[in-house]
Design a protein around this motif. Sequence first.
Motif, PDB file in Angstrom:
ATOM      1  N   VAL A  39      36.773  54.042  36.340  1.00 21.92           N
ATOM      2  CA  VAL A  39      35.571  53.744  36.923  1.00 21.92           C
ATOM      3  C   VAL A  39      34.482  55.053  36.865  1.00 21.92           C
ATOM      4  O   VAL A  39      33.477  54.946  36.354  1.00 21.92           O
ATOM      5  N   VAL A  58      40.072  45.523  34.832  1.00 21.73           N
ATOM      6  CA  VAL A  58      39.084  46.086  35.241  1.00 21.73           C
ATOM      7  C   VAL A  58      37.802  45.622  34.314  1.00 21.73           C
ATOM      8  O   VAL A  58      37.947  45.859  33.080  1.00 21.73           O
ATOM      9  N   TYR A  94      45.322  50.340  45.804  1.00 25.48           N
ATOM     10  CA  TYR A  94      44.883  50.689  44.301  1.00 25.48           C
ATOM     11  C   TYR A  94      45.067  52.303  43.613  1.00 25.48           C
ATOM     12  O   TYR A  94      44.940  53.174  44.535  1.00 25.48           O
ATOM     13  N   LEU A 107      42.631  54.040  38.861  1.00 26.99           N
ATOM     14  CA  LEU A 107      41.683  53.119  38.705  1.00 26.99           C
ATOM     15  C   LEU A 107      40.285  53.694  39.154  1.00 26.99           C
ATOM     16  O   LEU A 107      39.191  53.693  38.195  1.00 26.99           O
ATOM     17  N   ALA A 140      36.613  44.407  44.714  1.00 29.80           N
ATOM     18  CA  ALA A 140      37.992  44.460  44.353  1.00 29.80           C
ATOM     19  C   ALA A 140      38.731  43.138  44.883  1.00 29.80           C
ATOM     20  O   ALA A 140      38.687  42.781  45.887  1.00 29.80           O
ATOM     21  N   TYR A 156      30.822  47.810  43.554  1.00 29.90           N
ATOM     22  CA  TYR A 156      31.856  47.003  42.947  1.00 29.90           C
ATOM     23  C   TYR A 156      32.513  46.140  43.976  1.00 29.90           C
ATOM     24  O   TYR A 156      32.240  45.937  45.118  1.00 29.90           O
ATOM     25  N   ALA A 158      31.415  47.397  38.738  1.00 33.17           N
ATOM     26  CA  ALA A 158      32.916  47.417  38.621  1.00 33.17           C
ATOM     27  C   ALA A 158      33.372  46.280  39.492  1.00 33.17           C
ATOM     28  O   ALA A 158      33.117  45.806  40.494  1.00 33.17           O
ATOM     29  N   SER A 159      34.352  45.535  38.635  1.00 35.41           N
ATOM     30  CA  SER A 159      35.164  44.268  39.252  1.00 35.41           C
ATOM     31  C   SER A 159      36.568  44.470  38.797  1.00 35.41           C
ATOM     32  O   SER A 159      36.865  44.794  37.469  1.00 35.41           O
ATOM     33  N   PHE A 160      37.404  44.361  39.806  1.00 36.46           N
ATOM     34  CA  PHE A 160      38.906  44.664  39.418  1.00 36.46           C
ATOM     35  C   PHE A 160      39.703  43.871  40.410  1.00 36.46           C
ATOM     36  O   PHE A 160      39.300  43.639  41.294  1.00 36.46           O
ATOM     37  N   GLN A 182      36.201  46.088  29.227  1.00 41.01           N
ATOM     38  CA  GLN A 182      37.378  45.471  29.755  1.00 41.01           C
ATOM     39  C   GLN A 182      38.517  46.474  29.717  1.00 41.01           C
ATOM     40  O   GLN A 182      38.868  46.579  28.501  1.00 41.01           O
TER      41      GLN A 182
END
Length: 255
Positions: free
Chosen positions: A30, A246, A22, A26, A105, A103, A131-133, A191
Amino acid sequence: MPGRALSFGARAEAYEEFRPGYPAELADLVLAYAGRPVRTALEIGAGTGKATRLFAGRGITVTATDPDGAMLAELRRQMPAGVRILRAAFEDLRPGERYGLVYAAAALHWTEPAGRWSRMAGLVAPGGVFASFGGPVRLADPGVRAAADAARAPFLHSDEIPSPDGTPPEHDMQWPGTELRRSAWFADVRQSVVERRLTMSAADYVGYLSTVSAYLQLPEPVREQVFASIRRVLPGTVEIAADITVHLARRQPDR
């Protein structure tokens, strides 16, 4: 899906070798959203630690969780300072310590839908960030991608995971933002997309495919057949579209 969720350990070393990491952009995104120093973070589905290293590298004390011991063994080999490791599925985590950042990932879709957000809310400190990505890794050239899809089709209809709540891909807000917007525990849902293009050898791209759950569910002889078929239609080097979608949300104050 539980079988697919726990299929990665058999390919833990390949996961570490072939899956893209990543980018710093990113973490910048965040942490800027957080708007205040983040000192502790909980990672759901840490795998081999691709995202663990990103946030631990910013001086955050990360508790990395995953139900797969083989994946965590690989994470330990790569482990940076300031990381605690806990073998546990998201559903096994109990409210107690709360974190400034929680989070996931490329892992949230493996969690159980029932009680997902109430459980998540119990882990995020009030005012803290969830956070979700993640996102698909696809061949960027349409012609090359069509050829690879045709080579895969006799063995596997699709190698991607559909939206967990059925949101069509053309909608402005994708999952899990759709669910977060309906949640009483989270607000300020955003988003964003981190655009990313990568170049890799065809062999490395097939190595990446060997870590994808859809292929891991195939019997080994079939898996080898499909990889050979795909490899035959690829040029020596391929360009990859690996944009990261994200989703960010802020934990509402306790009431």
